[in-house]
Design a protein around this motif. Structure first.
Motif, PDB file in Angstrom:
ATOM      1  N   TRP A 133      14.798 103.234 116.929  1.00 15.41           N
ATOM      2  CA  TRP A 133      15.252 102.403 115.806  1.00 15.41           C
ATOM      3  C   TRP A 133      16.288 101.389 116.264  1.00 15.41           C
ATOM      4  O   TRP A 133      16.232 100.201 115.888  1.00 15.41           O
ATOM      5  N   SER A 181      16.316  97.258 116.410  1.00 10.20           N
ATOM      6  CA  SER A 181      17.391  96.436 115.857  1.00 10.20           C
ATOM      7  C   SER A 181      17.891  95.437 116.896  1.00 10.20           C
ATOM      8  O   SER A 181      18.118  94.257 116.593  1.00 10.20           O
ATOM      9  N   ARG A 190      19.906  89.806 110.433  1.00  7.65           N
ATOM     10  CA  ARG A 190      20.898  89.732 109.343  1.00  7.65           C
ATOM     11  C   ARG A 190      20.377  90.412 108.078  1.00  7.65           C
ATOM     12  O   ARG A 190      21.133  91.051 107.344  1.00  7.65           O
ATOM     13  N   ALA A 191      19.086  90.273 107.815  1.00  5.44           N
ATOM     14  CA  ALA A 191      18.494  90.961 106.661  1.00  5.44           C
ATOM     15  C   ALA A 191      18.580  92.472 106.840  1.00  5.44           C
ATOM     16  O   ALA A 191      18.834  93.217 105.871  1.00  5.44           O
ATOM     17  N   LEU A 192      18.404  92.931 108.088  1.00  5.55           N
ATOM     18  CA  LEU A 192      18.536  94.357 108.378  1.00  5.55           C
ATOM     19  C   LEU A 192      19.964  94.822 108.139  1.00  5.55           C
ATOM     20  O   LEU A 192      20.191  95.908 107.586  1.00  5.55           O
ATOM     21  N   GLU A 242      22.135  93.461 106.057  1.00  4.55           N
ATOM     22  CA  GLU A 242      22.369  93.469 104.604  1.00  4.55           C
ATOM     23  C   GLU A 242      21.788  94.729 103.966  1.00  4.55           C
ATOM     24  O   GLU A 242      22.403  95.324 103.069  1.00  4.55           O
ATOM     25  N   LYS A 243      20.635  95.158 104.448  1.00  5.12           N
ATOM     26  CA  LYS A 243      20.036  96.394 103.933  1.00  5.12           C
ATOM     27  C   LYS A 243      20.905  97.592 104.293  1.00  5.12           C
ATOM     28  O   LYS A 243      21.120  98.494 103.475  1.00  5.12           O
ATOM     29  N   ALA A 244      21.425  97.588 105.521  1.00  4.64           N
ATOM     30  CA  ALA A 244      22.277  98.694 105.961  1.00  4.64           C
ATOM     31  C   ALA A 244      23.547  98.773 105.130  1.00  4.64           C
ATOM     32  O   ALA A 244      24.048  99.869 104.837  1.00  4.64           O
ATOM     33  N   THR A 279      23.924  98.330 102.094  1.00  2.00           N
ATOM     34  CA  THR A 279      23.707  98.969 100.796  1.00  2.00           C
ATOM     35  C   THR A 279      23.820 100.489 100.904  1.00  2.00           C
ATOM     36  O   THR A 279      23.960 101.171  99.889  1.00  2.00           O
ATOM     37  N   PHE A 298      22.407 104.932 106.449  1.00  2.00           N
ATOM     38  CA  PHE A 298      21.277 104.193 107.003  1.00  2.00           C
ATOM     39  C   PHE A 298      20.905 104.658 108.406  1.00  2.00           C
ATOM     40  O   PHE A 298      19.726 104.644 108.784  1.00  2.00           O
ATOM     41  N   GLU A 340      18.987 107.901 107.965  1.00  2.00           N
ATOM     42  CA  GLU A 340      17.688 107.622 107.356  1.00  2.00           C
ATOM     43  C   GLU A 340      16.714 107.028 108.377  1.00  2.00           C
ATOM     44  O   GLU A 340      15.533 107.392 108.402  1.00  2.00           O
ATOM     45  N   TYR A 354      26.147  94.731 114.821  1.00  2.00           N
ATOM     46  CA  TYR A 354      26.887  95.381 113.744  1.00  2.00           C
ATOM     47  C   TYR A 354      28.396  95.222 113.928  1.00  2.00           C
ATOM     48  O   TYR A 354      29.143  95.398 112.977  1.00  2.00           O
TER      49      TYR A 354
END
Length: 264
Positions: A50, A54, A66-68, A70-72, A74, A79, A82, A122
């Motif tokens: 994973w 990334s 960056r979308a990844l 933003e999901k993280a 949340t 994350f 998961e 990150y």
């Protein structure tokens, strides 16, 4: 500008060594628990796969990365678990194939990166050499967890020089994530490599010092062993405090490992 090739080569070697350890494991061995609570051998490999994906996105598609992120954000506390759990549900052969394909793609991308390029992560942006170093650190550290589950002792190599250097460079980060102001002065760190060489960092005359085996320092900064079980010596109160909070990985402070019980 540092040539990233040596650390990329060492990352490949570290990954291949770990691959040999798990490739012939039975399904029951893939399901064995590791020292990380709730994580099996499969979870460990899934996490590496994973994170490699990334890193590949960070190097090749900044918008997708960056979308990844933003999901993280949340689910900042879950994350990582998961992602590992999703991969661990795959059959061992499929998980192994996924990990191999991802790390090979990352290897190619890092080697093709333009000189001086920096990529989002990150934490602070990373160069190709820094990205490869971080991946090597994680591969080695999670490989230790896997070896522990399989009751295998892995001999340390001088590839640890990358982990040791990262551990030194992340000193200020460790203070920051613990809500403390980093000391203004540099520390002197003197380590003995697995082959007996001396690895030194920081000014020779520094008042704050850390000495000991490079393996023990790397175990400390990856939080794979408790300080009480390691042969590291600190001189000076700031250096002593650093050994209590050191971490070479991004993210919030880890809980680390408890000290071994007497006699074990």
């Amino acid at each position: 500008m540092a040539d990233p090739t040596p650390v990329i080569d060492d990352l490949r070697a570290e990954s291949e060594e770990l691959d040999l350890l798990v490739a012939e494991s039975s399904p029951a061995q893939w399901a064995l628990p590791t020292p990380a609570p709730g994580w099996s051998v499969a979870h460990q490999i899934a996490h590496l796969a994973w994170t490699d994906r990334s890193a590949l996105l960070a190097v090749t598609d900044a918008d997708a990365f960056r979308a990844l992120v933003e999901k993280a954000l949340t689910a900042p506390d879950s994350f990582v678990d998961e992602g590992a759990a999703d991969g661990a549900r795959l059959a061992p052969a499929e998980l192994l194939r996924t990990w191999r394909e991802g790390r090979e793609a990352l290897d190619r991308a890092l080697r093709a990166a333009p000189p001086g390029a920096r990529f989002p992560w990150y934490g602070p942006p990373m160069s190709a050499a820094s990205m490869a170093t971080a991946r090597l650190m994680e591969t080695w550290a999670h490989g230790l967890d896997i070896a522990d589950a399989l009751s295998v002792v892995r001999a340390p190599t001088d590839r640890l020089k990358h982990v040791a250097r990262l551990g030194v460079r992340t000193r200020d980060f460790a203070y920051t994530v613990h809500g403390s102001t980093p000391p203004a002065e540099e520390f002197r760190v003197e380590l003995t490599s697995p082959t007996g060489e001396s690895w030194t960092y920081g000014p020779e005359g520094a008042a704050q010092r850390v000495t000991g085996p490079a393996l023990d320092f790397c175990l400390l900064v990856t939080q794979r062993a408790h300080r009480a079980d390691l042969a590291l010596t600190a001189v000076g109160p700031d250096a002593d405090h650093w050994l209590d909070i050191a971490q070479a990985f991004a993210g919030s402070p880890g809980t680390g490992r408890p000290p071994k019980e007497p006699g074990r």
